[in-house]
Every structure is written in C-alpha cells, then in structure tokens.
Design an enzyme around this catalytic site. Structure first.
Site, PDB file in Angstrom:
ATOM      1  CB  SER A 139      23.785 139.205  28.469  1.00  0.00           C
ATOM      2  OG  SER A 139      25.116 138.785  28.306  1.00  0.00           O
ATOM      3  NE  ARG A 140      15.906 136.479  25.304  1.00  0.00           N
ATOM      4  CZ  ARG A 140      15.055 135.689  25.972  1.00  0.00           C
ATOM      5  NH1 ARG A 140      15.456 134.548  26.488  1.00  0.00           N
ATOM      6  NH2 ARG A 140      13.803 136.054  26.120  1.00  0.00           N
ATOM      7  CD  GLU A 142      26.326 138.295  25.254  1.00  0.00           C
ATOM      8  OE1 GLU A 142      26.093 137.615  24.260  1.00  0.00           O
ATOM      9  OE2 GLU A 142      25.844 139.432  25.404  1.00  0.00           O
ATOM     10  N   GLY A 148      21.420 142.196  32.104  1.00  0.00           N
ATOM     11  CA  GLY A 148      22.261 141.034  31.822  1.00  0.00           C
ATOM     12  C   GLY A 148      23.732 141.245  32.085  1.00  0.00           C
ATOM     13  CB  SER A 195      19.635 131.577  35.004  1.00  0.00           C
ATOM     14  OG  SER A 195      19.740 130.208  34.697  1.00  0.00           O
ATOM     15  N   GLY A 245      25.546 127.498  34.291  1.00  0.00           N
ATOM     16  CA  GLY A 245      26.649 127.965  35.111  1.00  0.00           C
ATOM     17  C   GLY A 245      26.554 129.440  35.438  1.00  0.00           C
ATOM     18  CB  ALA A 262      18.769 143.205  37.564  1.00  0.00           C
TER      19      ALA A 262
END
Lengths: 158, 761
Positions: free
Chosen positions: B529-530, B714, B711, B491, B488, B709
């Site tokens: 968020s990696r 979160e 992550g 990615s 969701g 960019a």
C-alpha cells in the site's frame, strides 16, 4: 497428430482454422486469430475467464475442444464493441466499477449478456446463479451485481 | 503538503482510465503475449521435499520430435556462474543445484515451439533423489534439528541482515527483536496475566492471471516482459545476475491480472532470461494455476501473545513471539518478519512490550508478501486475544479496547509517535454501524447469532523511493512516466488525478506510459500500500516542477503574471511552431530512522495504516457452519483521491480475507500439496459475499500525504478474521484459535465443549 481444417463463424465472419485434436478453443483463438479476450486461468472450467459463446451458449474455452467448433457460430468479447460503440453491459461494468485487474471481466460480461438475454429483468438470485461459475479474485462481486442490474435497466429504457 | 485540492481532480470518482481496454478484452497481460520465434518453456519440478539430486535423465525427452532443448542447472551455471537470486537473501537458484528444498522446485526446463510438446517431454524426464529429512512446521524448524540450508546467504541489501552472513546450523533467516520498558516487571506487577497462541494456515494469492515472463536475450541486451509488481527490482536483479549495467536490461510490464504481493521480486524472470540466453531465442515461461502453488504463498504463522493487566483493566505488559513459516527460500520473508514485527503488539498503548519475530526456513513452497505484509496474521492473533481477555475480565470488548487504545501523540511500541492514525474513529464507526449498545438478536434453537469487531494498525514499509517524470508536449497534452504497476488497484487513474490536479487538467486526458524500465524511472515496487503515497508524491513533485517550468516559459515569452494562455500557444510563441517539451521530474523518499538494537526508532514509518471490521454471523450448532450475515469494513485512508476506487479496494480486500478466514487452505501431505487446483482450493465466489457488506472511509487527512491521501490496498484485510472469530465466540461461547474457521473445526469445538468430542475419522 494430424491437423484438420474446420470452418465456423467467428464474430459474424466465416473463418477456417487448422486444429489438432487436443487444441482447445482458447489456444486456437489466441494463436490463429490473435484474440486474447478469452483467456485461460484455472484450466479446469471453474473460473469463467475463458468464456466464449458457441451457438449462443456460454462455454469454457479452456475445456471445449476447438475441433467441435466446426460449423458453429462463435462469439467472443471482441465482438461486442466491434463497431466502436460499447455494449450496454460493458458500459454498466465501467459505470459501476465492476472490475479491478480486468482479467476475469470478459467472461463476466459474456455471462451477463447471456443472463440478460434469457432474463431481461433478473433478480439477485438469478444474477448469482448465472455468475456462480465466474471467479473474480479482486472480488468486485457487489459492483458486478450492480452492473448487471444497471444494464438491465438501461436495456429496458433503451 | 495536505494542500486543498484546486484542480478539481482529487476526490473525483473517475472510472478507471484503462476501463475500456478491460471491458473489451483488449488490455494486455503478459500471460497472453507471444513473440515471433518464441519457444515455450515447461518446468520439471521436484517430487521430494528435501533431497540430493542423484541424476536427471533428460535423454528420452530430448528424443521427442519438436523438443528444442532440455536444460538443467549444469547448463545455467555455464552462463550465469552464481545463479542465486532473492530480495533479502541470495538463496534461490534459477534451477535446483545439487539439492532440492521443496516439492515443486524447478529442476529442469524443456523448450519447444509447441507448448504441448514441451509438456509431454516434461513427463519423460526422470530425476532421482536421495531423500533427506525435511521440516515443515515453523516451530519444529525453530529447533534447528533438521536444517533446510547449510549456510545463510543474506543479499547485503539490508543492513539488519548482515549479521546473518555465513551463519550455519540454523533455519532462522531473521530474528527481529523489540524491547520497550520492562516486560518482566510489567507481568510481575500485573493483576491478571493471559497467554494465548494463534495459528494461520498456508494460503495462496491466486491472481487469475498466473505468473508469466518472456525474455528475449541478445548479446547487447535483454528485454523482459513480465507479470511483475516491481519492474525496477527485476531490472536490478537480472543485471546483477548477468554482471551487466542496468541499462542493458529492459523490463516491460503491461497490466497485471492482479498480484496481491505474489508477483513481487523475481518469480519466473530469471529462468526466462537464462533459457533465452541458452536457446538464443525468445522464451516464454508461464505458470498454470497448479504451478502457482509451487511458486509463492502467504506465510503460515504461529503467534504466542501474553498480556499483563492492572486491576483497572489497563494492559501494562505484552509479550509477542511470532514464528513465520517462510518455506524453502527467504523471498521477502525477513522483511515481513521485521516490518510487521513493529506493530505486533497491536493498536494499544502499552508501557512494556517485548516482541520477537522469527523468519524460518522450512521445506515448503516459499512464502512472501500477501496483501498485508504479515499484518493480517498478527491482527488475527492480537484481536482474538483482546476479545478473550475482555471476556475473561467480563468487560465489554469495545470499552476494553477504547480504554487501552493508542491515540495520536502517544508513542507506539517502536517509540515512534502516533500521528494521523484515526484508530478510535475507525473503532467508533464500526461500533455505531453495529449498533453495539443496542440489544442484539442472538437467535434460538440450532441457529445462534453473534457479533464481533477488531481494529488494527500497520506501519507502512519504509524507507522506499519512487521517481516520476511528467512530460508536457507542445500541444499541451501531458504524459506521466511512472513505474507503479496497475494490477487492478487503480494506480494509473489515481496518478493521473494527482498530475491533473497540479496541472489543472482533466485526469482522463493524462497519458500514463505503460511500465518500461527503458523509459519509466525507478520505483521500489508496487507493494505494501505504498504507491499512492510514495509515487503519488513523486508524480505531484514532477507535475509541480513542470508547472514551474510552464510559468517560467510564460515569463520568457512575455506573458503577464497569471496569464491563462493555452499551453500550445506558449510553445508556439517560444519555438515558432508546435515543438518542444516541458519535462518535470519528481523523486520521493521519506525520512526514516532504522530501529536500534532494542527495535526502537523515533521514525518507523511515514504513515500509519488503520482499519477494522465488524461482523454479524450465524452459527448452525448442528453442523458448525458459519454464515456471515453482515460484514463492515472501516478504514482511515486519509483523503480519498478516488472515492469509488477506494471503496472497491476496501470491499475486495475484505472479501479476499473472508476466503482466508473461512475456507482457503493449502493442504499438505509430507510437503506435497494435495489440493493444487481451483477445484480443490476454493476461493470466494459470488455466493460467498455476505448479504450485507458495508464499507466506509472515515473522514481523515494524512497531513504529509499527497493531497492528504495515503495507501489503501491492504487495509480491509486486517480486521476480518478476528472480527468473525470474536462473533463466533459471542454466538456460541467457543473460541477458535487457528485459521480457517471451517465448519468442521467449529463443530469439533462445539462438541468438545459439550463433552461429546468427535472422533478423528
């Protein structure tokens, strides 16, 4: 427990199904028709993921017993773009980014369809009222409200 | 590496590439899948929090027509001699062996072709337990009077857990320690010292697709379909359990009906494999929503924070002690404990810091990662504390923060120099949006208004690896193979944009192969968020290698430098027909230096995550009810690859945290969950959205990120809870130190302040 055969209209086509008294609509649609757009999540009729339209009315497919469908007209999310062309509500959900994981999306779209049929130009309160029985854990609510409004505008223009 | 975009794909607000499948109800999720010949498994769960299993009577269940089999750990042990799994500790059995450690722990499984038959049979199975003393509170667990496990069993994957191997007599699964400067000296010299304790409650991920796994075991290999955030981890762990090479284990992951950290590592996969192995049939194990409450939760926590300040209001010393309630099995708790420990002292420049972070076993449902890896619990504490200190010193909370803020170029508590962390910019933008300097309508009578803000810092988990493959077909169409799970967060779309950017192709023409460990290469996991950073780099590198090979092919077939001959023609020139492939691979692992014995390291993380929130609220002083009228969320995401998806991620995370802040709580009675359903555990609905929601990604670049960019997923969970608590204090002068901030809690606090305390009933 014995099965019985029911007849109903599913997405515009007459069908029959063998159901036991405890079978709900979601499991019948998944196991006998391969339709997974209505899906169980909370299992209590609180989240709206299992929404289907029965005789035009949205019901929770996880609570609604399949046997009750005998003689009725059932519409699922799969009916909306059967021709290959997306429904304006579906288009608006895409344009507004009104979902993330997508699990709750069919239920929201069917509720939004119901809302727009009954209130072609809904205000914020009407939108929230109609969609208060649908949960989105990704919390795309602001985008969903925008999508419903966009669909209303597009319906009027179209 | 922060190359300026040239292919026109980075920075596009492209709708999700799987959008059509999702709005038509056709997107695949494991929970909805069935295989021919499949059996459904239903789980018999422990009714006690801690106990020895005296007997399990499966006889009546086996006698029910339609029951295929009933299995307990006795059966599992015959096929998997050491059936314990876990990412940090090998402590969790596939089915309970000898003892149970929490209410809801799986003790047996029933298989049937009809799930209703299996469900009915579960009710017929009676397990008899000799109850043992149980411990539920993290502070009590830390006293080691009641022990959850007799001996610790670290997995050996992590070097910093090795010293715990074989340790007995303790509930502490990890003790992370950081010492910077001399915190005692700092307190001794301080003009003011403040100490507060904050607590967070047990809450749940509630992905609307509950956990589900299907295993199809054959003698030459096993295929697993699973709602898993880490297909590579599942493959490695199942291979280890079976004593097989990895290439005999295939893990396929369709879309996830979200995860939020709850579908990481092993959840139902090992059980599904074992059952399929025993039954020699495909087996599906799918949770109901109720069963999610017995699968994985967020960590409750207690955070004691103490700060010393000099006479000018500079924070000179800070001591943080955090106890994480990890439940009965470690899951990723030790990682949460350590990695969040790095930044427990907050986004402030403090000379003397002492941090002790403890992962504790208790007799509750295991706790793991939930959208923030421990950071939301810490920010709740340190940003509430910051406001309390500012108020006590009669300082403006914004100015007080700005005086003490950590800035680029300065060492963070670990000693790692801060870089590309727009903390001050984020804080300033929140204050500007709140119009902080202007007078504020504080309400009258029984409706009082207040506002608050909070800002946070996280070190992304490191070191982790991602690998990607880009395949250009002979007609020029391009496919990306990557193991990042799109649950969701978008990615697939972002990766397509990165590949499209490098290869100068529209992102929507790039095909993303659904995750399948037979074809998609290794990825550490979709967590923390990696992915945008790590897999983004791997995809970029793979695309760059493909681009270089395309250029080489052009030279080989005699094309002049800079020729823009269509790719299909290039292949045709080489092979004489539409044939061949160009394959580029990319692998990315950032540099990292593990912390020393003092918890210090010159390189704690490849990038810093920064976000904050501002809230305006109304308190009804007669009921304690809090209404959030405006919620502002600002973050540093570097350069957004897809601005629209970034916005929805920030908004969604903030609303999720709003639930954790105001009402979500798993209620427990003697270790038994008393509200294990969405009827009794309320998550935010459409009426809970604040009337004004504002989202902003500040103008920023992550220099070492893919196209600048980093992550996002979160970020917006960080600041929401303390911003609201600070606003409540601002409105009514009452401080709540435990989540959730319910009307009852606030009314009790208001009445206590008025010397009219409410009774317990």
């Amino acid at each position: 427990m014995s099965s019985r055969t029911i007849s109903f209209t599913l997405n515009g086509r007459p069908v029959t199904a063998d159901v036991k008294p405890h079978h709900n609509v979601v499991e019948m649609l998944q196991s006998q028709f391969g339709l997974t757009g209505a899906r169980e999540s909370c299992g209590q009729g609180l989240c709206g993921c299992c929404t289907v339209l029965v005789d035009g009315k949205p019901v929770s497919g996880c609570l609604y017993l399949a046997a009750f469908l005998d003689g009725s007209e059932v519409v699922t999310i799969e009916h909306l773009a059967e021709s290959g062309k997306l429904d304006p509500v579906q288009e608006a959900f895409i344009d507004c980014g009104a979902f993330q994981c997508g699990y709750c999306t069919p239920g929201f779209i069917l509720m939004a369809k119901t809302l727009l049929r009954e209130h072609p130009d809904p205000d914020d309160e009407q939108i929230k009222h109609y969609l208060s029985g649908n949960l989105c854990r990704c919390a795309a609510y602001p985008e969903i409200v925008n999508a419903v409004k966009m669909a209303a505008r597009n319906n009027k223009a179209g | 590496m922060a190359t300026i975009a040239s292919g026109g794909q980075v920075g596009r607000s492209l709708p999700r590439i799987e959008a059509r499948e999702k709005v038509t109800g056709r997107a695949e999720y494991t929970h909805l899948m069935q295989l021919p010949g499949m059996l459904f498994a239903k789980i018999v769960r422990s009714t006690v929090a801690h106990g020895r299993i005296k007997s399990i009577d499966t006889g009546p269940a086996r006698a029910i027509p339609g029951v295929y089999a009933v299995y307990t750990s006795d059966d599992i042990l015959k096929i998997i001699p050491n059936p314990y799994y876990g990412p940090a500790f090998h402590d969790q059995p596939i089915l309970a062996i000898g003892k149970v450690h929490f209410v809801g722990e799986p003790v047996a499984a029933v298989l049937a072709a009809d799930p209703h038959v299996a469900e009915q049979a579960v009710q017929e199975i009676v397990a008899d337990y000799e109850e043992l003393p149980a411990v539920f509170d993290e502070l009590e667990a830390a006293e080691n009077k009641t022990l959850v496990h007799e001996e610790l069993k670290p997995a050996g994957t992590f070097a910093d857990l090795k010293h715990l191997k074989g340790r007995k007599g303790t509930n502490i699964a990890l003790d992370f320690r950081l010492r910077r400067g001399d915190v005692e000296k700092g307190f001794a010299e301080a003009a003011h010292v403040f100490e507060h304790t904050f607590r967070t409650q047990k809450v749940l991920h509630v992905p609307l697709e509950p956990h589900a796994s299907i295993a199809d075991y054959r003698d030459d290999g096993v295929t697993i379909w699973s709602s898993a955030q880490g297909p590579s981890f599942v493959r490695t762990e199942i291979a280890r359990l079976l004593g097989w090479p990895e290439n005999r284990v295939r893990v396929k992951v369709p879309y996830l009906g979200a995860g939020y950290g709850g579908k990481l590592y092993i959840k139902l996969e090992a059980l599904a494999v074992a059952l399929s192995m025993l039954a020699r049939r495909p087996v599906k194990v799918a949770n109901t929503m109720e069963e999610h409450f017995y699968t994985i939760t967020k960590h409750p926590s207690t955070f004691r924070i103490k700060s010393g300040l000099d006479k000018d209001g500079r924070i000179v010393a800070r001591q943080c002690e955090i106890w994480w309630n990890g439940g009965a099995y470690a899951d990723i708790g030790p990682r949460v404990t350590q990695k969040s420990g790095f930044t427990a002292s907050g986004p402030y420049d403090i000379e003397n810091v002492a941090i002790d972070s403890y992962a504790l076993y208790t007799n509750l449902t295991p706790a793991g990662a939930l959208r923030g890896f421990g950071i939301p619990q810490l920010v709740w504490g340190y940003e509430s504390h910051t406001d309390m200190v500012a108020r006590a010193l009669k300082r403006d909370p914004l100015e007080f923060r700005k005086q003490n803020l950590l800035r680029d170029g300065r060492p963070q508590a670990t000693g790692t120099i801060l870089k590309d962390a727009a903390i001050e910019k984020v804080l300033d933008r929140i204050a500007e949006r709140l119009n902080w300097k202007a007078p504020f309508d504080r309400g009258t009578g029984t409706v009082r208004r207040g506002r608050g803000l909070a800002v946070a810092l996280k070190a992304v988990i490191s070191p982790t690896t991602s690998v990607a493959i880009v395949n250009v077909s002979a007609d020029g169409s391009t496919t990306l193979y990557c193991g990042t799970v799109d649950m969701g967060q978008g990615s697939d779309t972002a990766m397509a944009q990165i590949v499209g950017e490098v290869l100068n192709m529209p992102a929507e023409t790039i095909r993303i192969v659904p995750r399948d460990t037979d074809v998609t290469p290794y990825d550490m996991g979709t967590l923390g968020s990696r992915s945008l950073f790590h897999m983004g780099h791997a995809a970029r590198l793979a695309a760059e290698e493909a681009r270089a090979k395309i250029a080489a092919l052009a030279r080989e077939v005699g094309e002049p430098e800079g020729s823009n001959i269509p790719l299909a023609d290039l292949f045709r020139k080489k092979y004489g027909m539409q044939a061949g492939n160009i394959v580029g691979t990319g692998s990315y692992k950032p540099d990292y230096v593990p912390p020393d014995a003092q918890g210090l390291t010159p390189n704690a993380t490849p990038f810093w995550m920064v976000a904050g929130s501002g809230a305006e609220i109304e308190v009804d002083t007669e009921t304690g009810h809090v209404r959030v009228t405006r919620l502002i969320n600002v973050a540093d995401v570097g350069r957004p690859i897809n601005p629209k998806i970034v916005e929805t991620q920030l908004s969604g995370a903030a609303l999720m945290q709003l639930g954790f802040t105001l009402f979500e709580k798993i209620h427990l009675d003697g270790g038994q969950v008393t509200n294990a359903s969405l009827a009794d555990y309320k998550i935010p609905g459409i009426h809970d959205v604040p009337p004004v929601m504002e989202i902003e990604a500040v103008d920023a670049i992550q220099e070492n990120g893919p196209f600048g960019a980093k992550g996002v997923g979160e970020l917006a969970t960080f600041g929401v809870s303390p911003a609201i608590a600070n606003a409540i204090d601002d409105a009514v002068g009452v401080r709540l130190t435990e989540l959730p901030l319910t009307a009852e809690a606030l009314l009790r606090a208001l009445r206590a302040k008025d010397n009219r305390p409410l009774g317990d009933e």
